[in-house]
Write an enzyme that holds these catalytic residues in place. Structure first.
Site, PDB file in Angstrom:
ATOM      1  N   ASP A  29       0.251  29.316 -30.744  1.00 11.09           N
ATOM      2  CA  ASP A  29       1.301  28.553 -30.068  1.00 11.09           C
ATOM      3  C   ASP A  29       2.679  28.951 -30.586  1.00 11.09           C
ATOM      4  OD1 ASP A  29      -0.673  27.288 -28.694  1.00 11.09           O
ATOM      5  OD2 ASP A  29      -0.506  25.362 -29.743  1.00 11.09           O
ATOM      6  N   ALA A  30       2.766  29.222 -31.882  1.00  6.11           N
ATOM      7  CA  ALA A  30       4.052  29.582 -32.489  1.00  6.11           C
ATOM      8  C   ALA A  30       4.579  30.898 -31.916  1.00  6.11           C
ATOM      9  CB  ALA A  30       3.907  29.684 -34.006  1.00  6.11           C
ATOM     10  N   LYS A 109     -17.669  18.511  -6.463  1.00  5.42           N
ATOM     11  CA  LYS A 109     -16.615  17.960  -5.595  1.00  5.42           C
ATOM     12  C   LYS A 109     -15.605  17.237  -6.482  1.00  5.42           C
ATOM     13  CE  LYS A 109     -15.928  15.368  -1.330  1.00  5.42           C
ATOM     14  NZ  LYS A 109     -14.799  14.534  -1.800  1.00  5.42           N
ATOM     15  N   ARG A 130      -2.418  18.536   1.859  1.00  3.01           N
ATOM     16  CA  ARG A 130      -3.304  18.585   3.017  1.00  3.01           C
ATOM     17  C   ARG A 130      -2.693  17.860   4.209  1.00  3.01           C
ATOM     18  NH1 ARG A 130      -6.893  15.600   5.788  1.00  3.01           N
ATOM     19  NH2 ARG A 130      -8.768  16.645   6.555  1.00  3.01           N
ATOM     20  N   LYS A 302     -22.414  12.577  -1.714  1.00  2.00           N
ATOM     21  CA  LYS A 302     -21.667  11.602  -2.503  1.00  2.00           C
ATOM     22  C   LYS A 302     -22.628  10.847  -3.414  1.00  2.00           C
ATOM     23  CE  LYS A 302     -17.422  11.895  -0.784  1.00  2.00           C
ATOM     24  NZ  LYS A 302     -16.779  10.680  -0.295  1.00  2.00           N
ATOM     25  N   CYS A 395      -5.464 -19.858  12.325  1.00  2.00           N
ATOM     26  CA  CYS A 395      -4.923 -18.594  11.829  1.00  2.00           C
ATOM     27  C   CYS A 395      -4.080 -18.840  10.585  1.00  2.00           C
ATOM     28  CB  CYS A 395      -4.076 -17.928  12.913  1.00  2.00           C
ATOM     29  SG  CYS A 395      -3.217 -16.436  12.351  1.00  2.00           S
ATOM     30  N   CYS A 398      -0.178 -17.912  11.765  1.00  2.71           N
ATOM     31  CA  CYS A 398       0.592 -18.657  12.774  1.00  2.71           C
ATOM     32  C   CYS A 398       0.052 -20.054  13.049  1.00  2.71           C
ATOM     33  CB  CYS A 398       0.647 -17.861  14.077  1.00  2.71           C
ATOM     34  SG  CYS A 398      -0.959 -17.704  14.919  1.00  2.71           S
ATOM     35  N   CYS A 418       1.836 -13.972  16.903  1.00  6.83           N
ATOM     36  CA  CYS A 418       1.434 -14.176  15.507  1.00  6.83           C
ATOM     37  C   CYS A 418       2.216 -13.228  14.596  1.00  6.83           C
ATOM     38  CB  CYS A 418      -0.063 -13.924  15.374  1.00  6.83           C
ATOM     39  SG  CYS A 418      -0.662 -13.987  13.673  1.00  6.83           S
TER      40      CYS A 418
END
Length: 652
Positions: A29-30, A109, A130, A302, A395, A398, A418
């Protein structure tokens, strides 16, 4: 100096590839930091010599005004889902009936966001989301801040690759810990965090969040023969490719692979939600083609939804834009598939009755499709209450009486005034698939409604930028931007407006079919049931729903108001008539076109009355073949189907 800067860019990009893509760094890294600081200094002294693929572009610093729309040359399709071995076997049977020797490639996936990258002469030109599959958003500046995405390829290729952008679990935990310390709301799950990051206007935030990618597709024509070859090529070009995959013709082996992946799922460094199975041969893929939404040559298995117990504390009844009243359960919080869940759908009043769900019950909660939390059933052994669930008769928005029609499972409010229905209707009208008014989401509609600036969709077009300045969170620039988006929506083709009106049974696809036939919304509004029902065999249910809608006086007034504001009521594509040159013909496109994008060729064929499909069969009337046409052309010739070239299409 230019030579040294190029040398540094090449070295640093190679080291970054070794670190992020190959997980095999060759320098410390250095050492990397030392070379990087040298490059930063040289670029500051010689800004005219900064290279397009310099790693300093990844640091951030730009604050973007917004994201432009981007038209994909090749659509990004969804995948057909499978939730059982039986569904996979049915897929296998269908494929093997046409290609007995077909083999498959199965891969993980990734639970992230689809992105598309386009390179010109090997340089990254466009990164896009997408979107709806045809039109996404240009997020190029943000994808440049993702460390494992190459800014320049080793070869000067013109290529588009598709993949998944995700947030590693460790990075998700780091970000949420930091947000908690800062008093900010935590992200619900890595996918939400990745989505929010990709749409950040501050590129510095994107750079800090360390998104990662896996790529799985090369869009458009390719010289590769198999899906596995494509992944190998994509990896050789410097993209991250998930190594865990198999190629086999056996569904038993694929099922074993799925089970093994499922057992390891919780121990991976990233979230997955299944396994994708694709026909490996690209020639077979081409011949199998696509449905409207998905490739016929792929399926996504899935994993079964995770289930948890929770206490049902109370129920909220919410009114949708069509008046359907939906119950939502308030629960004791539980961790479910990486998300804290405290609310879940109860679907409808009949579902509550059927499952005998009561306030105070311990219930099983799961995520339908790994997305929507839902109550599955009651744990009756833990029941402590004997009182049935109270069901509203009025409702909640309303106060009108609710109806429960015999042929429906839900309660319904039929009051056209409504407030909840009007608000939901406004949200739908402004949505992407309807009028696509960017910036007018649910929270903005709520503010406009509360301020009494809008009461119906036509009121949207009477707003000006000064009206938005009355709303919390708006400044001059954001107000002008939303006003501009409203004005731009007036120019939409009328099928967007028709869908936005929210007529029952009339979705986006049906809206386009209707406008292709009638040409204008006015013509449609005056048509009889028989004429509407005859369009592509839509039938009387849809036709009667449309006629009922336009027979109402308020609908007629609304059309006049929209027209007075300059909203387009006409179809901007070519109206399809019975005497169109390709009316009633089924046409297949294959091969590489030199002058037209595939989407342009498809649109032209449809405008001439053709139905464009993805595979050749005895029902195909015509094949339009470009260069390098493969098995589809061969099949057409063997069946004696007429074949035309691109020049023929251009001359039409």
């Amino acid at each position: 100096m230019e030579k040294r800067m190029k040398e540094l860019v090449d070295k640093l990009n190679q080291y970054a590839k070794e670190y992020y893509t190959e997980d095999n760094p060759s320098v410390s890294d250095a050492e990397y930091d030392k070379l990087y600081r040298e490059l930063v200094t040289l670029e500051a002294e010689h800004p005219e010599l900064v290279q397009a693929d310099s790693p300093t572009h990844r640091v951030g610093g730009l604050v973007l005004d917004g994201f432009e729309k981007y038209q994909h040359e090749y659509p990004l399709y969804s995948l057909q889902d499978a939730f059982s071995r039986e569904e996979l076997d049915a897929f296998d049977k269908r494929i093997k009936s046409e290609f007995p020797n077909a083999d498959y490639m199965a891969e993980l996936k990734i639970d992230g966001l689809s992105i598309s990258l386009t390179y010109v002469d090997g340089i990254l030109q466009v990164g896009a989301t997408r979107g709806d599959g045809s039109v996404g958003e240009n997020i190029t500046e943000n994808v440049k801040r993702i460390s494992d995405i190459p800014l320049k390829l080793d070869q000067p290729l013109n290529i588009t690759v598709r993949g998944e952008c995700y947030l590693p679990r460790a990075e998700f935990e780091r970000i949420n810990t930091q947000r908690q310390e800062n008093g900010e709301a935590e992200f619900a799950n890595p996918r939400n965090a990745a989505a929010g990051t990709l749409r950040q206007l501050d590129t510095k935030v994107v750079a800090e969040r360390r998104l990662a990618t896996f790529f799985y597709q090369e869009a458009g024509p390719t010289e590769r023969l198999t899906q596995n070859d494509v992944l190998n090529e994509v990896a050789e070009l410097g993209f991250s490719v998930n190594p865990r995959r198999i190629v086999t013709s056996s569904m038993d082996e694929i099922w074993d692979f799925i089970q093994a992946v499922g057992q390891d799922r919780d121990h991976l460094a990233y979230d997955i939600d299944g396994v994708v199975i694709k026909v490996n041969s690209l020639a077979m893929q081409e011949e199998l083609g696509f449905t409207v939404k998905a490739p016929r040559w792929a399926i996504a298995y899935k994993f079964p939804a995770e289930e948890k117990e929770a206490k049902l504390l109370s129920v909220d009844w919410q009114v949708g834009r069509t008046g359907v009243v939906t119950p939502t359960a308030n629960l004791t919080p539980v961790q479910l598939a990486g998300t804290t869940v405290s609310r879940a759908t109860l679907h409808n009043v009949d579902y509550i009755t059927e499952k005998d769900i009561r306030i105070g019950d311990t219930v099983i909660v799961y995520k339908a499709g790994d997305i929507i939390p839902a109550v599955l059933r009651v744990v009756e052994s833990k029941r402590t209450t004997q009182e049935a669930m109270p069901v509203p008769s009025q409702c909640p928005s309303c106060g009108s009486g609710l109806l429960h029609f015999e042929d429906e499972v839900a309660l319904r409010c039929i009051n056209p005034s409504c407030p909840a229905q009007i608000k939901e209707g406004l949200i739908h009208f402004a949505s992407r698939d309807a009028m696509n008014i960017s910036g007018m989401g649910p929270s903005v509609v709520e503010k406009l409604f509360k301020a009494e600036l809008v009461k119906e969709v036509a009121d949207i077009y009477g707003l000006n930028s000064q009206d938005f300045l009355q709303l919390e969170g708006f400044k001059e620039k954001s107000a002008e931007k939303l006003y501009a988006a409203i004005q731009a929506s007036k120019e939409n083709s009328a099928e967007k407006l028709l869908y936005g009106l929210g007529i029952r049974h009339v979705g986006a696809k049906v809206s386009k079919q209707l406008l292709e036939s009638f040409g204008t919304i006015k013509e449609l509004a005056s048509a009889d049931v028989q004429a509407i029902a005859a369009v592509d065999g839509l039938g009387e249910v849809i036709a009667k729903s449309i006629q009922r809608y336009f027979a109402k006086e308020e609908a007629q007034v609304l059309l006049k108001e929209l027209e007075s504001y300059g909203v387009n009521l006409s179809y901007l594509g070519q109206k399809v008539t019975d005497d169109a040159i390709l009316s009633g013909k089924t046409v297949v496109l294959t091969g590489k076109l030199e002058h037209l994008k595939r989407s342009e060729a498809k649109a032209k064929l449809e405008a001439l009355g053709a139905k464009v499909t993805g595979s050749v069969s005895k029902k195909t009337d015509l094949v339009v073949a470009g260069s390098d046409a493969g098995s589809k052309l061969e099949k057409a010739q063997s069946l004696g189907i007429e074949v035309k070239d691109e020049a023929w299409l251009l001359d039409l």
